[in-house]
Design a protein around this motif. Structure first.
Motif, mmCIF file in Angstrom:
data_model
loop_
_atom_site.group_PDB
_atom_site.id
_atom_site.type_symbol
_atom_site.label_atom_id
_atom_site.label_comp_id
_atom_site.label_asym_id
_atom_site.label_seq_id
_atom_site.Cartn_x
_atom_site.Cartn_y
_atom_site.Cartn_z
ATOM 1 N N THR A 182 0.807 -1.300 -0.054
ATOM 2 C CA THR A 182 -0.065 0.137 -0.091
ATOM 3 C C THR A 182 0.882 1.232 0.126
ATOM 4 O O THR A 182 2.177 1.191 0.464
ATOM 5 N N PRO A 183 0.454 2.354 -0.585
ATOM 6 C CA PRO A 183 1.188 3.384 -0.340
ATOM 7 C C PRO A 183 1.516 3.879 0.921
ATOM 8 O O PRO A 183 2.894 4.432 1.161
ATOM 9 N N GLU A 184 0.720 3.658 1.801
ATOM 10 C CA GLU A 184 1.221 3.868 3.308
ATOM 11 C C GLU A 184 2.217 3.083 3.556
ATOM 12 O O GLU A 184 3.330 3.314 4.377
ATOM 13 N N GLY A 185 2.453 1.851 3.216
ATOM 14 C CA GLY A 185 3.262 0.916 3.537
ATOM 15 C C GLY A 185 4.679 1.253 2.781
ATOM 16 O O GLY A 185 5.604 0.926 3.646
ATOM 17 N N ARG A 186 4.533 1.971 1.995
ATOM 18 C CA ARG A 186 5.697 2.357 1.091
ATOM 19 C C ARG A 186 6.577 3.313 1.833
ATOM 20 O O ARG A 186 7.621 3.457 1.991
ATOM 21 N N VAL A 187 5.675 4.449 2.258
ATOM 22 C CA VAL A 187 6.175 5.519 3.114
ATOM 23 C C VAL A 187 6.911 5.154 4.314
ATOM 24 O O VAL A 187 7.886 5.269 4.762
ATOM 25 N N LEU A 188 6.259 3.827 5.156
ATOM 26 C CA LEU A 188 6.952 3.220 6.214
ATOM 27 C C LEU A 188 7.993 2.581 5.948
ATOM 28 O O LEU A 188 9.142 3.074 6.534
ATOM 29 N N HIS A 218 8.636 -5.544 8.976
ATOM 30 C CA HIS A 218 7.529 -4.858 8.242
ATOM 31 C C HIS A 218 7.288 -5.454 6.926
ATOM 32 O O HIS A 218 6.255 -5.329 6.274
#
Length: 236
Positions: A182-188, A218
């Protein structure tokens, strides 16, 4: 009908990289097609069509497929033929455990031997990865994530370990796992890349290995998000 569709897709995306007048590079070009992720797990590989594409007999194609089977990229099913290897999720996740163990060992040695040239290579890969995230380039994110990790461990001078690391990574490539984050996962994950880059440049091996361990946890959480996708995995 689905088998026919997959056959046409596979051959239409093959590229013959041999220079004019040179023998076809059958195994290299088949491997490249599979690692690109354009041929998803389970895609049938028609020997006759591949041979016709390269202008060779079926013999070198069969030899290439047997070698790729040994690399874990291809599998053979009696009375069906060769196809892009399809793993269970447990097998897929195990390869992340393998990569984590190998990366930890390689990073300690990489920090010991790294130079400013290596700093530049890691920084450049990190910048490409950041750009891919910023513009929503899924394929670029997938490719540059690999480049970043490879650049981190390249200075280790442990060729056998690096070969095993790359081989383990290759087997997971047809599923293109990083395009599914997910985009949020990529940022993390990229925040962890930031800290890994800083630790590498500071030559802080302990911090780098610690950040790598957190990163892999992660990563494994991210791939668990699509563990039930039967287009990618065989049932356990």
């Amino acid at each position: 009908m689905q088998g026919t569709r997959r056959r046409s897709i596979f051959t239409s995306r093959l590229v013959n990289t041999a220079e004019e007048g040179r023998a076809p590079r059958v195994i290299e070009d088949l491997r490249r097609a599979i690692l690109s992720g354009d041929e998803p797990p389970g895609t049938l590989i028609p020997i006759d069509a591949v041979a016709a594409f390269f202008g060779v007999s079926q013999i070198p194609v069969r030899e290439a497929l047997k070698l790729l089977t040994g690399e874990g990229l291809v599998e053979h099913t009696p009375h069906v033929g060769y196809s892009v290897a399809k793993l269970t999720f447990a097998e897929f996740r195990e390869l992340y455990d393998v990569r984590q163990a190998l990366e930890a060992s390689a990073l300690r040695n990489a920090v010991r031997h790294a130079s400013m040239v290596d700093d530049d290579a890691v920084t450049a890969a990190h910048a490409c990865l950041a750009k891919a995230i910023a513009v929503g380039d899924e394929r670029g994110y997938h490719e540059h994530s690999r480049e970043f990790h490879m650049a981190l461990i390249a200075p280790a001078r442990m060729q056998r370990l690096l070969h095993m690391y790359e081989a383990a990574w290759n087997i997971t490539e047809p599923a293109r796992p990083m395009t599914r984050v997910t985009p949020e996962g990529r940022v993390l994950l990229h925040g962890e890349h930031d800290r890994m880059l800083a630790a590498f440049i500071a030559r802080d091996a302990e911090a780098l290995v610690t950040e790598s361990a957190v990163h892999f946890e992660h990563l494994k959480e991210a791939i668990a998000g699509f563990r039930d996708d039967l287009e990618i995995f065989r049932p356990d």
